[in-house]
Design an enzyme around this catalytic site. Structure first.
Site, short mmCIF file in Angstrom:
data_model
loop_
_atom_site.label_atom_id
_atom_site.label_comp_id
_atom_site.label_asym_id
_atom_site.label_seq_id
_atom_site.Cartn_x
_atom_site.Cartn_y
_atom_site.Cartn_z
N ASP A 150 0.86 -1.18 0.00
CA ASP A 150 0.00 0.00 0.00
C ASP A 150 0.90 1.23 0.00
O ASP A 150 1.27 1.75 1.04
CB ASP A 150 -0.89 -0.02 1.23
CG ASP A 150 -2.00 1.02 1.18
OD1 ASP A 150 -2.02 1.80 0.22
OD2 ASP A 150 -2.83 1.04 2.10
N ALA A 151 1.26 1.67 -1.21
CA ALA A 151 2.17 2.80 -1.37
C ALA A 151 1.50 3.98 -2.06
O ALA A 151 2.02 5.09 -2.02
CB ALA A 151 3.41 2.38 -2.14
N LYS A 152 0.36 3.74 -2.72
CA LYS A 152 -0.42 4.79 -3.38
C LYS A 152 0.44 5.65 -4.29
O LYS A 152 0.31 6.88 -4.31
CB LYS A 152 -1.17 5.64 -2.35
CG LYS A 152 -2.17 4.84 -1.51
CD LYS A 152 -2.91 5.72 -0.54
CE LYS A 152 -3.90 4.92 0.30
NZ LYS A 152 -3.24 4.05 1.28
N ARG A 153 1.29 5.03 -5.07
CA ARG A 153 2.18 5.78 -5.95
C ARG A 153 1.42 6.29 -7.17
O ARG A 153 0.46 5.67 -7.64
CB ARG A 153 3.35 4.90 -6.40
CG ARG A 153 4.24 4.39 -5.28
CD ARG A 153 4.82 5.53 -4.45
NE ARG A 153 5.88 5.08 -3.57
CZ ARG A 153 5.99 5.41 -2.30
NH1 ARG A 153 5.08 6.18 -1.73
NH2 ARG A 153 7.00 4.98 -1.57
#
Length: 300
Positions: free
Chosen positions: A98-101
């Site tokens: 879960d890095a939401k890049r």
């Protein structure tokens, strides 16, 4: 579909273990103090991660590492994240980072190499996940490098659509033309996923829709017929497990429910580790029962 692709992992693990995703957001004030002792010179984080993975392996099919909490621990945190991601895959979890890049051009391509490209194909190898959360707010072109990894390496994406935070509606519930922003995002997710799917099975490109917004979720599910929905918000954010039916489709793997603090937080930091293990297992079994999918008919 091979069980080593994201869609194969989704279907197989959801059937075997249910829809709960073990959310790992390591924050020392929420962790039993005993890990500060058993961790020794390596620190509390590796010992804590090993404990969580060993306790939940075979009981849950998916784990989600929240990158920010590891970044907040500096280089030691990033090293622990890399080791834990590799270990989770070895233990049989489907691994979500879960890095939401989200960015443009060569920067988006670099993120895709970092998180979705196997080392033998030029990726860094340290943080390779089965599936990555991504932010589409800069436009559809920002998804292209990630979609290339979906196509080449069987990876998955979970694209922000209608999030669970209180301020999400400021943008996501705004009208643009004759559609809400969240509806346009759902249509985008379906369109780009259609090019990655085989037949009528699950799309490897899914959506993040908060469990706190059941009414919006029901509307968006109709626009996402073959997508997996990651539904955060159960627990401290106030999401109701009973509202999850609005987000379900018709097949195993089309809904994932991540729980972090509601599963792993230790209200009493003085708890013994054997008691903490029993606490986590009990919470996990309760959550699995609370969100269990109703029996599917023969066509499901």
């Amino acid at each position: 579909m091979s069980s080593t692709t994201w869609t194969g992992i989704l279907e197989a693990h959801a059937r075997a273990h249910g829809e709960i995703v073990v959310g790992i957001d390591p924050h020392l004030p929420d962790v039993p103090a005993a890990f500060e002792t058993v961790g020794g010179t390596m620190g509390w984080l590796p010992a804590y991660l090993d404990f969580v993975l060993d306790t939940t392996a075979g009981r849950a099919g998916f784990v989600k590492f929240q990158a920010a909490f590891f970044e907040a621990c500096g280089l030691a945190g990033l090293g622990a994240l890399s080791v834990a991601m590799h270990r989770a895959r070895d233990l049989g979890f489907g691994v979500i980072l879960d890095a939401k890049r989200g960015d443009i051009g060569s920067t988006a391509a670099a993120y895709a190499r970092a998180y979705l490209t196997p080392a033998e194909h030029g990726g860094g190898g340290d943080f390779e996940a089965d599936c990555l959360t991504v932010n589409p707010m800069m436009g559809p072109d920002t998804l292209e490098p990630f979609l290339d990894c979906v196509d080449r390496y069987g990876k998955g994406l979970l694209v922000l659509c209608r999030t669970s935070n209180p301020g999400a509606g400021w943008l996501q519930d705004r009208m643009t033309g004759n559609r809400l922003v969240s509806e346009r995002l759902a249509e985008l997710i379906t369109a780009v996923g259609r090019g990655q799917s085989t037949g009528a099975g699950l799309s490897p490109v899914g959506a993040v829709i908060g469990a706190t917004v059941a009414a919006e979720g029901r509307r968006l599910r109709h626009l996402l017929p073959n997508a997996t929905i990651l539904a955060p918000g159960i627990g401290p954010q106030g999401g109701d497990p009973g509202a999850l039916d609005a987000l379900r489709g018709g097949r195993p793997g089309d809904l994932l429910v991540p729980v972090s603090r509601g599963l792993l937080r230790a209200e009493d930091r003085g708890i013994a580790l054997d008691d903490y293990r029993r606490l986590v297992i009990g919470r996990l079994e309760h959550l699995k029962a609370a969100v269990a999918r109703p029996p599917l008919d023969a066509a499901g």
